[in-house]
Scaffold this active site. Structure first.
Site: not given
Ligand code: CMP
Length: 143
Positions: A11, A51, A114, A117, A128
């Site tokens: 990311k 998403y 985070n 993904h 995907e």
């Molecule tokens: P990802 O694995 O890309 O899949 C969905 C994304 O949404 C996740 O990583 C995080 O970046 C975001 N996400 C999921 N849950 C939360 C949450 N409770 N608060 C903030 N961001 C979230």
């Protein structure tokens, strides 16, 4: 165990840390073959569609704004049990819960940012991978 393919995204926050090489090195050391790669900056529409299952979640707007904030690296990774193995390697979606030694424990900034993904099932990996790559852009080692 079956050879699988999974979609991996580095990311914008981790791309900005200038450590793409280190990340791919960690994938390769764990036995993944990198069978396609691209760098791109998602449009708002591309991010929302990717998403779409999270559209009603309170974090959706922040997630989309973050995902379009800079370039990302998208790759297709292949090995036995690739989907689950990759998710274990990147760590829990919530970086506060990510185990020591996982990529999110090392490089995530917060829940939205985070860092990584990974597809969460074989079905979503298929969706995907097809979302970002044409068949003739993928160089599988599978016979
Ligand atoms: P990802 O694995 O890309 O899949 C969905 C994304 O949404 C996740 O990583 C995080 O970046 C975001 N996400 C999921 N849950 C939360 C949450 N409770 N608060 C903030 N961001 C979230």
């Amino acid at each position: 165990m079956a050879i699988e393919q999974t979609l991996s995204i580095i990311k914008p926050n981790v791309v900005a840390k200038n450590i793409i090489g280190k990340i791919f090195n960690r994938f390769e050391k764990k036995g993944f073959k990198i069978i396609s790669i691209k760098m791109l900056k998602l449009s708002h529409q591309q991010a929302e569609c990717f998403y779409k299952q999270h559209i009603s979640k309170p974090f959706f707007k922040d997630l989309i704004n973050f995902m379009i904030s800079g370039p990302i690296i998208i790759s297709v990774l292949e090995r036995e049990n690739a989907v689950n193995f990759h998710r274990t390697l990147i760590g829990d979606t919530n970086p506060m819960k990510a185990l020591k030694g996982t990529l999110r424990a090392d490089y995530a900034d917060n829940y939205t940012e985070n860092g990584f993904h990974g597809s969460d099932s074989i079905e979503s990996a298929l969706f995907e991978i097809n979302y970002f790559f044409k068949n003739n852009e993928i160089y599988s080692n599978k016979s």
